[in-house]
Design a protein around this motif. Structure first.
Motif, mmCIF file in Angstrom:
data_model
loop_
_atom_site.group_PDB
_atom_site.id
_atom_site.type_symbol
_atom_site.label_atom_id
_atom_site.label_comp_id
_atom_site.label_asym_id
_atom_site.label_seq_id
_atom_site.Cartn_x
_atom_site.Cartn_y
_atom_site.Cartn_z
ATOM 1 N N UNK A 1 29.467 -58.385 79.493
ATOM 2 C CA UNK A 1 29.833 -58.678 78.230
ATOM 3 C C UNK A 1 31.230 -58.929 77.788
ATOM 4 N N UNK A 2 31.619 -59.993 78.570
ATOM 5 C CA UNK A 2 33.153 -60.320 78.669
ATOM 6 C C UNK A 2 33.911 -60.216 77.352
ATOM 7 N N UNK A 3 33.364 -60.779 76.444
ATOM 8 C CA UNK A 3 34.032 -60.861 75.083
ATOM 9 C C UNK A 3 34.603 -59.138 74.556
ATOM 10 N N UNK A 4 33.569 -58.469 74.569
ATOM 11 C CA UNK A 4 34.093 -57.056 74.198
ATOM 12 C C UNK A 4 34.702 -56.418 75.250
ATOM 13 N N UNK A 5 34.525 -56.805 76.502
ATOM 14 C CA UNK A 5 35.377 -56.184 77.711
ATOM 15 C C UNK A 5 36.641 -56.529 77.420
ATOM 16 N N UNK A 6 37.147 -57.962 77.032
ATOM 17 C CA UNK A 6 38.457 -58.395 76.780
ATOM 18 C C UNK A 6 39.080 -57.667 75.574
ATOM 19 N N UNK A 7 38.186 -57.505 74.509
ATOM 20 C CA UNK A 7 38.580 -57.061 73.158
ATOM 21 C C UNK A 7 39.343 -55.798 73.513
ATOM 22 N N UNK A 8 38.657 -54.575 74.337
ATOM 23 C CA UNK A 8 38.857 -53.463 74.385
ATOM 24 C C UNK A 8 40.135 -53.255 75.485
ATOM 25 N N UNK A 9 40.193 -54.147 76.337
ATOM 26 C CA UNK A 9 41.116 -54.314 77.297
ATOM 27 C C UNK A 9 42.527 -54.637 76.620
ATOM 28 N N UNK A 10 42.583 -55.568 75.626
ATOM 29 C CA UNK A 10 43.520 -56.062 74.887
ATOM 30 C C UNK A 10 43.880 -54.574 74.031
#
Length: 185
Positions: free
Chosen positions: A150-159
């Motif tokens: 789930x790259x979108x969610x992964x990026x959201x939480x990484x940010x």
């Protein structure tokens, strides 16, 4: 019986020492020694009715088991720790235990369970405003979402994690510009 009572009394008098020794063994990568030490004292701490000390020892025990790949034992210890944290009402401790459980589930590739746990940890941590702890929770969430593709969610939480780490209070001061040429040096 008298010896057990005396040891129980000592466990009640020196809970910080017990936790410090267990943590010291764990932090020096002596996981098996940490496990043995904790298991030796757990019955005494239980008998002394020291729930905070018990929770701390169980958390270290869970981490040591996880480092050795004994994930079922790690889950048992961390779940017991979480129950004690919930009983105490300590939101930071609850969040920490949920984060640790999520990490164990991540290692076991139980991604949906890990996701549920980390999102609950975040719900407990956000009102507390601890930037460092939030960064850790958000980072764990990013890892869990990434493992589930789930790259979108992964990026959201990484940010979110990055913003928590990088955000520092900014003091802004206003300096009035000089009004006359003579004021400029």
């Amino acid at each position: 019986m008298i010896l057990a009572f005396c040891l129980s009394a000592l466990a009640a008098l020196f809970p910080a020492d017990l936790c410090q020794k267990a943590d010291s063994l764990y932090e020096s990568d002596r996981y098996q020694e940490s496990i043995s030490y904790i298991n030796d004292y757990l019955p005494l701490v239980r008998e002394a009715d020291e729930p905070e000390t018990l929770a701390d020892l169980l958390s270290t025990l869970a981490s040591a088991y996880a480092r050795l790949g004994a994930y079922d034992l790690a889950l048992d210890a961390q779940n017991e720790c979480l129950a004690l944290d919930r009983a105490s009402g300590d939101e930071a401790a609850i969040s920490s235990s949920l984060n640790n459980l999520a990490g164990i589930c991540l290692s076991l590739e139980k991604f949906p369970e890990a996701e549920k746990l980390i999102l609950e940890a975040i719900r407990h941590e956000e009102p507390l405003g601890n930037r460092q702890a939030l960064a850790v929770r958000y980072g764990m969430a990013s890892d869990i979402f990434a493992k589930q593709d789930h790259p979108k969610e992964a990026m959201e939480y990484a940010q979110k994690a990055f913003r928590r780490v990088m955000r520092k209070p900014v003091q802004r001061t206003f300096v009035a510009p000089p009004t006359k040429v003579d004021d400029i040096s």
